[in-house]
Design a protein around this motif. Structure first.
Motif, PDB file in Angstrom:
ATOM      1  N   LYS A 421      62.044  78.066 -52.840  1.00 22.93           N
ATOM      2  CA  LYS A 421      61.758  76.653 -52.571  1.00 22.93           C
ATOM      3  C   LYS A 421      62.902  76.012 -51.787  1.00 22.93           C
ATOM      4  O   LYS A 421      62.686  75.163 -50.915  1.00 22.93           O
ATOM      5  CB  LYS A 421      61.533  75.914 -53.889  1.00 22.93           C
ATOM      6  CG  LYS A 421      61.103  74.470 -53.727  1.00 22.93           C
ATOM      7  CD  LYS A 421      60.833  73.830 -55.078  1.00 22.93           C
ATOM      8  CE  LYS A 421      60.440  72.366 -54.918  1.00 22.93           C
ATOM      9  NZ  LYS A 421      60.191  71.728 -56.250  1.00 22.93           N
ATOM     10  N   THR A 458      51.862  77.341 -52.800  1.00 25.40           N
ATOM     11  CA  THR A 458      51.703  75.885 -52.843  1.00 25.40           C
ATOM     12  C   THR A 458      52.790  75.207 -52.026  1.00 25.40           C
ATOM     13  O   THR A 458      52.528  74.247 -51.288  1.00 25.40           O
ATOM     14  CB  THR A 458      51.745  75.398 -54.303  1.00 25.40           C
ATOM     15  OG1 THR A 458      50.688  76.023 -55.036  1.00 25.40           O
ATOM     16  CG2 THR A 458      51.567  73.889 -54.372  1.00 25.40           C
ATOM     17  N   HIS A 459      54.014  75.686 -52.161  1.00 32.48           N
ATOM     18  CA  HIS A 459      55.120  75.086 -51.403  1.00 32.48           C
ATOM     19  C   HIS A 459      55.125  75.533 -49.942  1.00 32.48           C
ATOM     20  O   HIS A 459      55.572  74.779 -49.069  1.00 32.48           O
ATOM     21  CB  HIS A 459      56.459  75.452 -52.054  1.00 32.48           C
ATOM     22  CG  HIS A 459      56.656  74.839 -53.404  1.00 32.48           C
ATOM     23  ND1 HIS A 459      56.707  73.482 -53.605  1.00 32.48           N
ATOM     24  CD2 HIS A 459      56.812  75.402 -54.617  1.00 32.48           C
ATOM     25  CE1 HIS A 459      56.891  73.234 -54.891  1.00 32.48           C
ATOM     26  NE2 HIS A 459      56.956  74.377 -55.526  1.00 32.48           N
ATOM     27  N   ALA A 698      50.437  65.447 -61.400  1.00 33.13           N
ATOM     28  CA  ALA A 698      49.505  65.731 -60.309  1.00 33.13           C
ATOM     29  C   ALA A 698      48.309  64.793 -60.354  1.00 33.13           C
ATOM     30  O   ALA A 698      47.833  64.308 -59.319  1.00 33.13           O
ATOM     31  CB  ALA A 698      49.045  67.190 -60.381  1.00 33.13           C
ATOM     32  N   GLN A 739      58.382  65.287 -49.349  1.00 31.50           N
ATOM     33  CA  GLN A 739      57.944  66.660 -49.598  1.00 31.50           C
ATOM     34  C   GLN A 739      56.773  66.644 -50.571  1.00 31.50           C
ATOM     35  O   GLN A 739      56.850  66.070 -51.649  1.00 31.50           O
ATOM     36  CB  GLN A 739      59.093  67.480 -50.183  1.00 31.50           C
ATOM     37  CG  GLN A 739      58.724  68.947 -50.325  1.00 31.50           C
ATOM     38  CD  GLN A 739      59.892  69.770 -50.766  1.00 31.50           C
ATOM     39  OE1 GLN A 739      60.922  69.234 -51.113  1.00 31.50           O
ATOM     40  NE2 GLN A 739      59.725  71.079 -50.778  1.00 31.50           N
ATOM     41  N   THR A 740      55.683  67.251 -50.207  1.00 34.58           N
ATOM     42  CA  THR A 740      54.475  67.205 -51.015  1.00 34.58           C
ATOM     43  C   THR A 740      54.409  68.404 -51.951  1.00 34.58           C
ATOM     44  O   THR A 740      55.028  69.437 -51.711  1.00 34.58           O
ATOM     45  CB  THR A 740      53.227  67.174 -50.119  1.00 34.58           C
ATOM     46  OG1 THR A 740      53.280  68.296 -49.219  1.00 34.58           O
ATOM     47  CG2 THR A 740      53.178  65.893 -49.310  1.00 34.58           C
ATOM     48  N   GLU A 741      53.620  68.273 -53.008  1.00 36.92           N
ATOM     49  CA  GLU A 741      53.552  69.301 -54.037  1.00 36.92           C
ATOM     50  C   GLU A 741      52.236  70.062 -54.038  1.00 36.92           C
ATOM     51  O   GLU A 741      52.106  71.045 -54.737  1.00 36.92           O
ATOM     52  CB  GLU A 741      53.771  68.645 -55.419  1.00 36.92           C
ATOM     53  CG  GLU A 741      55.148  68.029 -55.601  1.00 36.92           C
ATOM     54  CD  GLU A 741      56.243  69.072 -55.609  1.00 36.92           C
ATOM     55  OE1 GLU A 741      55.966  70.198 -56.004  1.00 36.92           O
ATOM     56  OE2 GLU A 741      57.369  68.750 -55.214  1.00 36.92           O
ATOM     57  N   SER A 742      51.219  69.612 -53.338  1.00 39.66           N
ATOM     58  CA  SER A 742      49.927  70.284 -53.372  1.00 39.66           C
ATOM     59  C   SER A 742      49.293  70.258 -51.987  1.00 39.66           C
ATOM     60  O   SER A 742      49.641  69.434 -51.136  1.00 39.66           O
ATOM     61  CB  SER A 742      48.999  69.617 -54.384  1.00 39.66           C
ATOM     62  OG  SER A 742      48.646  68.321 -53.958  1.00 39.66           O
TER      63      SER A 742
END
Length: 960
Positions: A421, A458-459, A698, A739-742
């Motif tokens: 990450k 996902t990342h 989420a 920065q997005t998570e999904s």
């Protein structure tokens, strides 16, 4: 109702029973207490904790504890011991005892017994009550006296009570400290008694002088009594005292490291390691480079694996904190040594390939934390060493299904995901290694590796296409039995495939998954896979799975639940076929989706039960339906520019009226309505978001995105049609850099930024309103519709459960009867509440305080009809209280000067540790009837009967 009936009543795990039922259970337990049989008395006593859990309000708890105090006073020692255990189990309910003096008086009477065991139980009872009677001098005196007793049982009980009171009372701690010191240093005190007295010194932290004298005594003990038990107890007490007082932590670190380095006894070294671990968690910022360096040197030279494992556990805790920065800072180091040449890195590299798996796991954790935290010039070599260490450990553990190997594998995979990450350039080779290892691993290891691959994809979604082929090949051969591990593997592999395919499954992939599910999967596995497909936006596939599951459940509520999920998936599938520029097709797709949503909401309502009302699900779907209707209406409004263009005199009308929007004609009014509708939807999404205290992050982010999409559409309408000078787009545009998570959030943010760029470019080039503006609006609607909706975890599963139960006093005798109060007096409304938790309290957020809002509204007026000021008709008061042991209580003073019936509403909301208020409820109402006071009533009657006769003189009795 017998004692067994009370037991069955209290064994129910639900809340919300009427007060009458709780009182009935208390009466039955009271009958058991008054029984002549010892067994029934004991059974009644041990049922009291369940009663407190069932009805945790003071009025009942006070009565129950007074009955227990009577049993303690009159019963034998075994009954007293049972009461003591009940008191210790119900520690958080002790502060709800209203008659503390009477309760303590009944308990304290036993301290004068001739039986030392009875006195010992009483002392332990007093120690358990220290939180509510910290300053009772008679209890202090009895404890001090009992420390001089010749009975060992009584002395041990006195030590327990003294420790409890020392933790609560500064005065008692200051008074007992000298006596404890004399007993510890006295030659006539046995060693085993000294070992029990020493831990009491950890509570002497109430002021600096008391802590200093206790620290001097402990230092003297460590130096004077070198035996292993004495050193261990003294050092641990030393650490606990330092952890409380904070200022002595650096000295304590040096002392512990000295014993770790110089003392040859393994027991002492083990104690020093455990205390160092405690201080590493408590205050990592106080670890200097010298402390960490000493610990590294000890770990490098120690020959025992168990001790090396403990030291590495301390270092892994430190490596994830600020201490690692201090270790590698050149100012602290004194010499510019490269990171990979330091002892800490040498130790971690050496341990990565250790024969002990636990040691190797900690070595990997330390090395990966160093690689993440230290952006040095020669970090490239360190990154490669970390990846090699992780891969070698993964290769070693992936084929071993033992618990220790699986724990090590899980730790190393977490470290790998964290490293990738922060260092994305290492991801490609790591993913290829994991995919290759998947085919060679055991099933339990494959599940953990699939979780890691899903997190990585996902990342870094660009890696999804590369891993899809290997995953599908593995899925074809994965399921060959119906064991639990196989079922879990099917779910994990399907999840990774959904993440990698990015909501666009090919027919071949669907066929492979379906074939495996038909062969070996049970119904629960199929449901979990369908749920994951709904979360990842693969709605066509999830709809097919829900369709086949509907007839495989035994309850009609489950049938309606699955049927609603099928309809929702079909509705979202309709929206995925929308093409850019096809506005009529978009309207047809929305209409088809709305039909499915209406069927689904009907099934969802039928699936709800009193125990599972599905409140969030119903509200979320209703908002989705209203949003789709609003989007359809917006497209219709845009089309009205073609059917009803602005008249030729629109410009003249706009100049005459001074309203520039009139130049757009009829469409401007319709756009204003659309804009207000989207703002209303955004407000409803905000209200829904504010009610989701127990939701996962989420789900909350998903609701925020829905709200932002409504705000975006209203902003675009305003910027293109109504007011081109509406302001900057930066507040929307900057969110795209977060920065997005999904994948769902990533696609939504991309649409937001694209729409804003188009609007900004168009508004600068063309004045409103033309087909370019309406086409831009329709394109924005289609872009939002094309992003598949993600149904997040909270829609299916609640991991945290928090509720508040309120009790108001005074309360009416019957629910329909109002509370009487005279209009010349004020009503004191007492609000008590209990916070109730599920199995995992505080998983996502914790309650910091409870906000109580009390309002009253005049419902019916019985007095003379004249104009009343508005502030006299209502009360509105708000208070914040902090729950203690999940209980809170406060009072409100309400004024009802206007005769009539008033409705008082008490609404609770919670404030979390971040200061965010959540509208969790509940809302309770009570009716209050304001009556005329007797003197005013008498005076009014006299005036009515005597006409204009003067009012009688008020006597002093009447005045007062």
């Amino acid at each position: 109702m017998s004692l067994s009936t009370a037991r069955s009543f209290l064994s129910e795990a639900c809340y919300g029973e009427q007060e009458l039922d709780a009182n009935s259970a208390l009466m039955e337990l009271d009958k058991g207490l008054r029984s002549g049989k010892l067994g029934e008395q004991c059974e009644a006593v041990v049922l009291f904790p369940k009663l407190f859990q069932k009805y945790p309000f003071p009025i009942l708890i006070n009565s129950a504890f007074l009955k227990l105090a009577d049993i303690f006073r009159l019963g034998n020692n075994f009954l007293r011991l049972c009461v003591l255990k009940v008191t210790q189990q119900s520690e958080k309910h002790l502060e709800k005892i209203l008659n503390v003096d009477e309760f303590v008086k009944r308990v304290f009477s036993v301290i004068h017994s001739n039986d030392p065991v009875a006195r010992a139980i009483t002392l332990r009872m007093l120690g358990s009550l220290a939180s509510i009677i910290p300053e009772r001098k008679n209890a202090h005196h009895s404890i001090r006296q009992s420390l001089d007793s010749h009975d060992n049982v009584e002395v041990e009980a006195a030590i327990f009570a003294a420790a409890s009171f020392s933790a609560q009372s500064k005065d008692f701690a200051a008074g007992i400290c000298n006596k404890v010191s004399e007993m510890i240093q006295g030659l006539d005190t046995p060693v085993d008694l000294k070992l029990k007295l020493i831990p009491m010194l950890q509570h002497m932290h109430h002021d600096a002088s008391l802590a200093s004298s206790s620290r001097d005594l402990l230092q003297h003990l460590v130096n004077s009594y070198p035996s292993t038990p004495m050193v261990i107890v003294s050092l641990h007490t030393f650490t606990q005292l330092a952890a409380f007082s904070l200022i002595d932590i650096p000295k304590q670190l040096q002392l512990l490291l000295q014993y770790l380095r110089d003392d040859p006894r393994q027991a002492v070294k083990r104690l020093a390691i455990n205390d160092l671990k405690l201080l590493a968690r408590k205050a990592p910022h106080l670890w200097m480079r010298e402390n960490t360096q000493t610990l590294c040197e000890c770990a490098l030279t120690i020959p025992y694996n168990s001790l090396k494992l403990g030291m590495l556990a301390v270092l892994s805790t430190l490596s994830g904190s600020i201490a690692i920065k201090q270790y590698f800072s050149n100012a602290a180091a004194g010499s510019p040594v490269p990171p990979r040449l330091t002892d800490l890195v040498k130790l971690a590299q050496e341990c990565c390939y250790h024969s002990n798996l636990s040691v190797a796991a900690h070595g990997v954790v330390v090395l990966s934390n160093i690689a993440v935290s230290c952006p040095e010039k020669d970090i490239i070599q360190l990154e490669q060493d970390t990846v090699l260490g992780v891969e070698s450990l993964l290769m070693l553990c992936s084929q071993d299904s033992s618990p220790s190997a699986q724990a090590t594998l899980k730790t190393s995979l977490k470290s790998l995901v964290k490293l990738l990450k922060n260092r994305p350039h290492l991801s490609q080779s790591a993913v290829e290694f994991l995919l290759g290892q998947l085919h060679l691993s055991c099933d339990s290891s494959r599940v953990l590796m699939c979780h890691a691959l899903a997190a990585i994809a996902t990342h870094l979604p660009v890696l999804g296409d590369g891993m899809l082929g290997d995953l599908v090949d593995l899925y074809q051969v994965a399921g060959h039995s119906s064991t639990a591990e196989q079922q879990e593997l099917l779910v994990s592999l399907a999840t990774v495939i959904f993440v990698a395919s990015q909501s666009s499954l090919s027919s071949e992939v669907k066929t492979v998954i379906k074939r495996q599910l038909e062969n070996v999967a049970n119904g629960w596995t199929v449901y979990r896979i369908a749920r994951q497909a709904s979360r990842m936006g693969c709605h066509e596939f999830s709809s097919e799975l829900y369709q086949c599951l509907r007839t495989r459940v035994a309850s009609e509520h489950f049938y309606f639940w699955l049927n609603s999920l099928k309809e929702f998936s079909q509705a979202e599938q309709c929206l995925s076929h929308v093409e850019e520029g096809d506005y009529s097709g978009a309207m047809s797709a929305i209409a088809e989706a709305l039909r499915s949503y209406q069927k689904g909401i009907a099934s969802l309502t039928a699936a709800s039960t009193p125990l599972s009302p599905l409140t969030f699900q119903c509200e979320f779907i209703k908002l989705r339906i209203d949003t789709l209707q609003a989007l359809s209406q917006l497209i219709c409004t845009c089309n009205s520019l073609k059917t009803s263009p602005p008249p030729a005199i629109a410009t003249t009308i706009a100049l005459t009226s001074g309203n520039d929007v009139q130049r757009c004609g009829r469409i401007s009014v319709q756009m204003k309505v659309c804009m207000d509708e989207f703002r209303g939807l955004a407000a409803r999404y905000a209200d829904l978001h504010q009610s989701l205290f127990d939701a996962d992050y989420a789900t909350l982010r998903n609701v925020e995105l829905q709200q932002q999409s409504c705000l975006l559409v209203s902003h675009v309408i305003e910027a293109l049609i109504l007011d081109q000078q509406v302001g900057s787009f930066q507040e929307y545009g900057t969110s795209g850099s977060v920065q997005t998570e999904s994948e769902y959030e990533r696609r939504m943010m991309s649409v937001f930024n694209h729409v804003l760029d188009e609007v900004e470019g168009l508004s600068k080039k063309h004045p409103p309103v033309s087909h370019l503006h309406t086409n831009c609006l329709c394109d924005a609607v289609i872009a939002l519709l094309k992003v598949p909706l993600s149904f997040q975890r909270y829609f299916f599963q609640k991991l945290q459960s928090t509720s508040i139960k309120l009790a108001l006093s005074p309360s009416p005798r019957t629910p329909s009867e109002p509370i009487p109060v005279q209009n010349s007096q004020q009503l004191t409304l007492k609000v008590e509440g209990v916070v109730q938790h599920g199995s995992t309290p505080g998983l996502f957020r914790k309650i910091q305080s409870v906000c109580l809002n009390v309002t009253s509204v005049l419902q019916t007026k019985t007095g003379p009809d004249y104009k009343i000021p508005l502030d006299s008709k209502t009360n509105e008061i708000e208070q914040r209280v902090e729950p203690h042991n999940d209980y809170f209580s406060t009072q409100f003073l309400l004024n009802f000067s206007i005769l009539g019936t008033h409705v008082v509403t008490v609404e609770a909301s919670v404030v979390d540790e971040s200061g965010i208020e959540w509208k969790t409820g509940p809302k309770t109402t009570v009716s209050v009837k304001s009556l005329e006071d007797p003197y005013s009533q008498q005076l009014r009657h006299q005036l009515q009967q005597g006409g204009a006769q003067p009012a009688p003189q008020r006597s002093s009795y009447i005045r007062f």
